[in-house]
Scaffold this active site. Structure first.
Site, PDB file in Angstrom:
ATOM      1  N   ARG A  99       8.951   1.666   0.010  1.00  0.00           N
ATOM      2  CA  ARG A  99       8.547   1.630  -1.405  1.00  0.00           C
ATOM      3  C   ARG A  99       8.755   2.971  -2.106  1.00  0.00           C
ATOM      4  NH1 ARG A  99       3.088   1.163  -4.350  1.00  0.00           N
ATOM      5  NH2 ARG A  99       3.479  -0.267  -6.088  1.00  0.00           N
ATOM      6  N   ILE A 150       6.099  -0.523 -11.346  1.00  0.00           N
ATOM      7  CA  ILE A 150       6.360  -1.210 -10.083  1.00  0.00           C
ATOM      8  C   ILE A 150       5.061  -1.933  -9.744  1.00  0.00           C
ATOM      9  CG2 ILE A 150       5.731   0.859  -8.743  1.00  0.00           C
ATOM     10  CD1 ILE A 150       7.702  -0.029  -6.586  1.00  0.00           C
ATOM     11  N   SER A 151       5.143  -3.217  -9.474  1.00  0.00           N
ATOM     12  CA  SER A 151       3.937  -4.039  -9.320  1.00  0.00           C
ATOM     13  C   SER A 151       3.111  -3.626  -8.109  1.00  0.00           C
ATOM     14  CB  SER A 151       4.314  -5.518  -9.197  1.00  0.00           C
ATOM     15  OG  SER A 151       4.856  -6.015 -10.397  1.00  0.00           O
ATOM     16  N   GLN A 152       1.832  -3.927  -8.185  1.00  0.00           N
ATOM     17  CA  GLN A 152       0.927  -3.749  -7.057  1.00  0.00           C
ATOM     18  C   GLN A 152       1.470  -4.524  -5.855  1.00  0.00           C
ATOM     19  OE1 GLN A 152      -2.663  -5.916  -7.563  1.00  0.00           O
ATOM     20  NE2 GLN A 152      -3.831  -4.742  -6.058  1.00  0.00           N
TER      21      GLN A 152
END
EC number: 2.1.1.77
Length: 211
Positions: free
Chosen positions: A35, A61-63
Site C-alpha cells: 500500500r 485512498i480508501s480505508q
C-alpha cells in the site's frame, strides 16, 4: 515487498479479519499489496493503518477495510469481468486484479490515472484496462460486466452503470451526499434488487473529466 512492509501488510490483513472480513482470497490480496507504493513518501509510515489517506486532487485512498469489504461483496458472484469506477491511486484496482480475470477501470483525473497505470505495471498486474473518462458514463464498449464497483459516492445510482450490468451482475456503490449508504444492486433480467450493506463515507462521484 521489503520485509518490514510485508509484515505490516500481513498485520493489516489480520486486523481486517478481526474486523469481519472472512474471504481468505481477499485477505491474501491485501497482504500481498504494498500500500505504501500508492501513497506519497511522506505518508508511507501510515500505509498500513486502517484509514483513508489523501492522494491529491481532493481524492483519497480508501480505508483498507472498505476496500476489502467491497471486494468481498463483488466476489460473491464469481465475476469474470469487473468495472471499477474511480481508479484513484490504483490500490483498489491492485487488490481486484489479483482476484478477477479481467478488470476495467475508469478515472476522470488524468494525473491519477497515469500514476495508477504505472503502479500496476510495476506490480506486474497486466489484466487491467484503463480509461480516462467520466465515471458516471462507465465504459459501455467493454461491457456488459459481471460486477461494477464504484469507489466514490453518487447522489443517486447512475442509470448508465445499471445498463452495463450483465444478467445476474452486481453493482456495489456508495449513495448519498452528507450521509451515505453502501448499496448492493443485483440484476435479474430487467429487474433489480437492492440491499443496504452499511453506512460509509466517500468522496463524491463527480461527472466530467479533469486533465
Amino acid at each position: 515487498m521489503n520485509p518490514v512492509a510485508s509484515t505490516s501488510a500481513l498485520n493489516l490483513a489480520r486486523s481486517l479479519y478481526e474486523a469481519g472480513i472472512r474471504n481468505e482470497a481477499v485477505l491474501r490480496a491485501v497482504a500481498n499489496t504494498p500500500r505504501e507504493q500508492f501513497l506519497e513518501p511522506a505518508l508511507g509510515h501510515k500505509a498500513y493503518e486502517n484509514t483513508a489517506l489523501p492522494i491529491g486532487q481532493g481524492q483519497t485512498i480508501s480505508q483498507p477495510y472498505i476496500v476489502a469489504r467491497m471486494t468481498e461483496i463483488i466476489l460473491q458472484n464469481k465475476p469474470s469481468k469487473v468495472l471499477e469506477i474511480g481508479t484513484g491511486s490504483g490500490y483498489q484496482a491492485a487488490v481486484l486484479a489479483q482476484l478477477v480475470p479481467q478488470l476495467c477501470t475508469v478515472e476522470r483525473i488524468k494525473s491519477l490515472q497515469i500514476q495508477a497505470r504505472q503502479r500496476l505495471k510495476k506490480l506486474d498486474l497486466h489484466n487491467v484496462a484503463f480509461k480516462y473518462g467520466d465515471g458516471w458514463q462507465g465504459w459501455p464498449s467493454k461491457g456488459p460486466y459481471d460486477a461494477i464497483m464504484v469507489t466514490a459516492a453518487a447522489s443517486s445510482v447512475p442509470e448508465a452503470l445499471v445498463a452495463q450490468l450483465a444478467d445476474g451482475g452486481v453493482l456495489v456503490i456508495p449513495v448519498g451526499e452528507l450521509s451515505q449508504q453502501l448499496l448492493k444492486l443485483t440484476r435479474v433480467g430487467n429487474q433489480f434488487t437492492s440491499e443496504v450493506i452499511e453506512n460509509v463515507r466517500f468522496v463524491p462521484l463527480v461527472s466530467g473529466e479533469l486533465a
